[in-house]
Design a protein around this motif. Sequence first.
Motif, PDB file in Angstrom:
ATOM      1  N   THR A   1      22.817   7.825 -10.631  1.00  0.00           N
ATOM      2  CA  THR A   1      22.370   8.962  -9.827  1.00  0.00           C
ATOM      3  C   THR A   1      22.038  10.195 -10.659  1.00  0.00           C
ATOM      4  N   ALA A   2      22.870  10.568 -11.613  1.00  0.00           N
ATOM      5  CA  ALA A   2      22.565  11.751 -12.437  1.00  0.00           C
ATOM      6  C   ALA A   2      21.234  11.577 -13.168  1.00  0.00           C
ATOM      7  N   PRO A   3      20.997  10.438 -13.850  1.00  0.00           N
ATOM      8  CA  PRO A   3      19.679  10.279 -14.483  1.00  0.00           C
ATOM      9  C   PRO A   3      18.528  10.262 -13.472  1.00  0.00           C
ATOM     10  N   LEU A   4      18.761   9.717 -12.283  1.00  0.00           N
ATOM     11  CA  LEU A   4      17.743   9.705 -11.235  1.00  0.00           C
ATOM     12  C   LEU A   4      17.374  11.131 -10.842  1.00  0.00           C
ATOM     13  N   LEU A   5      18.383  11.965 -10.637  1.00  0.00           N
ATOM     14  CA  LEU A   5      18.136  13.336 -10.187  1.00  0.00           C
ATOM     15  C   LEU A   5      17.554  14.220 -11.287  1.00  0.00           C
ATOM     16  N   GLU A   6      17.787  13.865 -12.546  1.00  0.00           N
ATOM     17  CA  GLU A   6      17.246  14.630 -13.671  1.00  0.00           C
ATOM     18  C   GLU A   6      15.834  14.187 -14.044  1.00  0.00           C
ATOM     19  N   ALA A   7      15.418  13.025 -13.580  1.00  0.00           N
ATOM     20  CA  ALA A   7      14.154  12.423 -14.007  1.00  0.00           C
ATOM     21  C   ALA A   7      12.947  13.067 -13.345  1.00  0.00           C
ATOM     22  N   THR A   8      11.862  13.081 -14.081  1.00  0.00           N
ATOM     23  CA  THR A   8      10.579  13.447 -13.482  1.00  0.00           C
ATOM     24  C   THR A   8       9.837  12.182 -13.055  1.00  0.00           C
ATOM     25  N   GLU A   9      10.207  11.040 -13.652  1.00  0.00           N
ATOM     26  CA  GLU A   9       9.629   9.750 -13.272  1.00  0.00           C
ATOM     27  C   GLU A   9      10.671   8.654 -13.394  1.00  0.00           C
ATOM     28  N   VAL A  10      10.601   7.719 -12.475  1.00  0.00           N
ATOM     29  CA  VAL A  10      11.421   6.510 -12.504  1.00  0.00           C
ATOM     30  C   VAL A  10      10.499   5.331 -12.203  1.00  0.00           C
ATOM     31  N   SER A  11      11.045   4.145 -12.300  1.00  0.00           N
ATOM     32  CA  SER A  11      10.278   2.960 -11.945  1.00  0.00           C
ATOM     33  C   SER A  11      11.071   2.153 -10.932  1.00  0.00           C
ATOM     34  N   LEU A  12      10.358   1.534 -10.013  1.00  0.00           N
ATOM     35  CA  LEU A  12      10.971   0.748  -8.953  1.00  0.00           C
ATOM     36  C   LEU A  12      10.226  -0.574  -8.836  1.00  0.00           C
ATOM     37  N   LEU A  13      10.972  -1.682  -8.849  1.00  0.00           N
ATOM     38  CA  LEU A  13      10.397  -3.010  -8.693  1.00  0.00           C
ATOM     39  C   LEU A  13      10.797  -3.564  -7.345  1.00  0.00           C
ATOM     40  N   LEU A  14       9.799  -4.013  -6.573  1.00  0.00           N
ATOM     41  CA  LEU A  14      10.008  -4.589  -5.241  1.00  0.00           C
ATOM     42  C   LEU A  14       9.391  -5.973  -5.183  1.00  0.00           C
ATOM     43  N   GLY A  15       9.942  -6.809  -4.332  1.00  0.00           N
ATOM     44  CA  GLY A  15       9.393  -8.140  -4.123  1.00  0.00           C
ATOM     45  C   GLY A  15      10.452  -9.187  -4.380  1.00  0.00           C
ATOM     46  N   GLU A  16      10.473 -10.189  -3.528  1.00  0.00           N
ATOM     47  CA  GLU A  16      11.465 -11.253  -3.607  1.00  0.00           C
ATOM     48  C   GLU A  16      10.808 -12.568  -3.991  1.00  0.00           C
ATOM     49  N   PRO A  17      11.467 -13.325  -4.867  1.00  0.00           N
ATOM     50  CA  PRO A  17      10.939 -14.667  -5.112  1.00  0.00           C
ATOM     51  C   PRO A  17      11.084 -15.495  -3.849  1.00  0.00           C
ATOM     52  N   GLY A  18      10.169 -16.390  -3.635  1.00  0.00           N
ATOM     53  CA  GLY A  18      10.237 -17.256  -2.462  1.00  0.00           C
ATOM     54  C   GLY A  18      11.316 -18.312  -2.621  1.00  0.00           C
ATOM     55  N   ALA A  19      11.551 -19.044  -1.558  1.00  0.00           N
ATOM     56  CA  ALA A  19      12.573 -20.090  -1.569  1.00  0.00           C
ATOM     57  C   ALA A  19      12.201 -21.239  -2.499  1.00  0.00           C
ATOM     58  N   ARG A  20      10.903 -21.402  -2.759  1.00  0.00           N
ATOM     59  CA  ARG A  20      10.452 -22.526  -3.580  1.00  0.00           C
ATOM     60  C   ARG A  20       9.452 -22.045  -4.620  1.00  0.00           C
ATOM     61  N   GLY A  21       9.320 -22.816  -5.643  1.00  0.00           N
ATOM     62  CA  GLY A  21       8.303 -22.549  -6.650  1.00  0.00           C
ATOM     63  C   GLY A  21       8.757 -21.569  -7.713  1.00  0.00           C
ATOM     64  N   ASP A  22       7.862 -21.290  -8.607  1.00  0.00           N
ATOM     65  CA  ASP A  22       8.105 -20.379  -9.716  1.00  0.00           C
ATOM     66  C   ASP A  22       8.227 -18.950  -9.188  1.00  0.00           C
ATOM     67  N   PRO A  23       9.334 -18.251  -9.470  1.00  0.00           N
ATOM     68  CA  PRO A  23       9.495 -16.881  -8.972  1.00  0.00           C
ATOM     69  C   PRO A  23       8.378 -15.934  -9.414  1.00  0.00           C
ATOM     70  N   LEU A  24       7.745 -16.244 -10.532  1.00  0.00           N
ATOM     71  CA  LEU A  24       6.692 -15.365 -11.042  1.00  0.00           C
ATOM     72  C   LEU A  24       5.368 -15.529 -10.314  1.00  0.00           C
ATOM     73  N   THR A  25       5.278 -16.485  -9.404  1.00  0.00           N
ATOM     74  CA  THR A  25       4.041 -16.645  -8.633  1.00  0.00           C
ATOM     75  C   THR A  25       4.097 -15.874  -7.318  1.00  0.00           C
ATOM     76  N   HIS A  26       5.244 -15.288  -6.987  1.00  0.00           N
ATOM     77  CA  HIS A  26       5.397 -14.542  -5.742  1.00  0.00           C
ATOM     78  C   HIS A  26       5.054 -13.068  -5.960  1.00  0.00           C
ATOM     79  N   PRO A  27       4.503 -12.413  -4.950  1.00  0.00           N
ATOM     80  CA  PRO A  27       4.062 -11.028  -5.109  1.00  0.00           C
ATOM     81  C   PRO A  27       5.199 -10.077  -5.450  1.00  0.00           C
ATOM     82  N   ARG A  28       4.876  -9.108  -6.288  1.00  0.00           N
ATOM     83  CA  ARG A  28       5.816  -8.051  -6.633  1.00  0.00           C
ATOM     84  C   ARG A  28       5.045  -6.781  -6.935  1.00  0.00           C
ATOM     85  N   LEU A  29       5.713  -5.674  -6.697  1.00  0.00           N
ATOM     86  CA  LEU A  29       5.100  -4.360  -6.841  1.00  0.00           C
ATOM     87  C   LEU A  29       5.990  -3.501  -7.726  1.00  0.00           C
ATOM     88  N   THR A  30       5.407  -2.941  -8.772  1.00  0.00           N
ATOM     89  CA  THR A  30       6.117  -2.001  -9.630  1.00  0.00           C
ATOM     90  C   THR A  30       5.518  -0.625  -9.404  1.00  0.00           C
TER      91      THR A  30
END
Length: 159
Positions: A62-91
């Motif tokens: 939290t302290a680094p979050l509140l001090e930051a001017t920029e952070v990064s956030l990764l969203l997206g879940e691997p699907g139940a099957r297949g290679d996790p890297l083939t499922h959509p994700r957003l950074t």
Amino acid sequence: MNDPFRPADDAARTLSRELLAKARHGALAVLRDGAPFVTRIALTTDPRGLPLTLVSRLAVHTAPLLEATEVSLLLGEPGARGDPLTHPRLTLQARPDPVLREDPGFDALAAHYVARRPKAKLYIGFGDFLLVRLRPLSGMLNGGFGKAYRLTPQDLGPA
């Protein structure tokens, strides 16, 4: 080498907004003592569709979050099957925007958060908790093999 990222199109914008809307948690990256630090955070969106999280001042990120001017956030879940890297994700690269208990609008935003994350009712009233909006500055969508897009804040806003 050619840039593998394309400008956003309507399909990329729609997928990005869906990933944001469906996200229940994400991987948040901050700089802590000059080094990258990644943690999982609970997440929803505010009424305008911006990522919104509830954090405790006692958490190490939290302290680094509140001090930051920029952070990064990764969203997206691997699907139940297949290679996790083939499922959509957003950074996202985003600017943290704390919403403190004494800020106008905190109560309404807290009620919105609890409506979307009911278990948060147990601790949202604790004095060490605050809400943080993450205002997108840019984004990278990986929609699957050969589907990589650069996103602007406008691409990530409401349709």
